[in-house]
Scaffold this active site. Sequence first.
Site, PDB file in Angstrom:
ATOM      1  CB  THR A 120      -0.924   0.024   1.227  1.00 60.43           C
ATOM      2  OG1 THR A 120      -1.708  -1.173   1.244  1.00 60.43           O
ATOM      3  CG2 THR A 120      -1.857   1.228   1.183  1.00 60.43           C
ATOM      4  CB  THR A 194     -10.337   0.139  -5.243  1.00 59.27           C
ATOM      5  OG1 THR A 194     -10.682   0.662  -6.531  1.00 59.27           O
ATOM      6  CG2 THR A 194     -11.459  -0.777  -4.763  1.00 59.27           C
ATOM      7  CE  LYS A 195      -4.814  -2.257   1.632  1.00 56.36           C
ATOM      8  NZ  LYS A 195      -3.524  -2.907   1.880  1.00 56.36           N
ATOM      9  CG  LEU A 196      -5.916   4.430  -0.238  1.00 56.11           C
ATOM     10  CD1 LEU A 196      -5.385   5.826  -0.499  1.00 56.11           C
ATOM     11  CD2 LEU A 196      -5.219   3.796   0.950  1.00 56.11           C
ATOM     12  CG  ASN A 199      -7.671  -0.127   4.012  1.00 60.79           C
ATOM     13  OD1 ASN A 199      -8.220  -1.213   3.982  1.00 60.79           O
ATOM     14  ND2 ASN A 199      -6.374   0.024   3.856  1.00 60.79           N
TER      15      ASN A 199
END
Length: 329
Positions: A120, A194-196, A199
Amino acid sequence: MGHLRSQGAITKEPERGATIPGVDDVRVGFAGLGIMGAPMAGHLLRAGVPLTVWNRSPAPALALEAAGARRAVDVLDLFERSDVVVLMPANADALDDVLAALGDRRSELLAGRTVVNTGTVAPERSRALPERVSADGGVLVEAPVSGSRRPAEEAALVGMTAGARDAVERVTPLLRHFCASTTFCGEVPAALTTKLAVNTFLIALMTGLAESFHFAAAHGLDPTLLREVLDSGQVSSPISRVKSAELVDQDWAPRASLADVLMNASLMTDAARAAGIASPLLDVCRDLCAEGVERGDGGLDVAAVVRTITDRSARESVPPPEKTPQEAR
């Protein structure tokens, strides 16, 4: 059976651990053998993927060597022995250090190779990576994973991918060895963005859960009963059940360390500022994590943020509001 999502299309994947012709004989290098990287690499090794590993501190690489992997002496050796290099760096600086270590052999060692970043980093830093790698003849695939130590150990991570579609499709079968699913998100840095976004929800959930147990403790409630109710209700999820158990047992062994969650929260609030949007919940969660790291809990699991909340209660000790004359009657 896992499934690969491709912009709305779902295609059937082979059984986990099955041999994938034309992929499982590809030489794979893996750098970054931390809490999640080590089990991810272990799944590749157990699947029979020809694997070479490298890590700054040698202990995890030595453990995988004992299990059958080849151990690279340095980053140059890792790239020499690999067709695909999977990176799980602790942060963007660690990622840059790996690429910088190629030195004047950069063109030689990147040409024809695919670099897969599963770590990340800030989306804006990732945006520049495809061009940096392709300038020397390589290909960059962005593939961050959502999960912590236990999903990594259980090959139950959720992968998000971005980059050239053909390159993503070539490496996706490798990702299946440690991911329960993968979703193609588009061009870099769409996967990291997208991951953020994911999260944002996860961090609010974990800090909210810690506050729930703190609230219960302050009112003399049995935490095991609270856990039972939470685990039985609509808010229950795999992550909430794991964290509830940790809070009941006060088990702070790191699955996702508080320092790592703070790093992620900071990336997210920075991205929100860059987009000109508010992030009220994230701001509070980031500040709580920062306080926890400052009190010395950075190496503990994020569930230990409950200790920071407890500190705040003791520090603030806000008395109940006085009753109005009408309420006193």
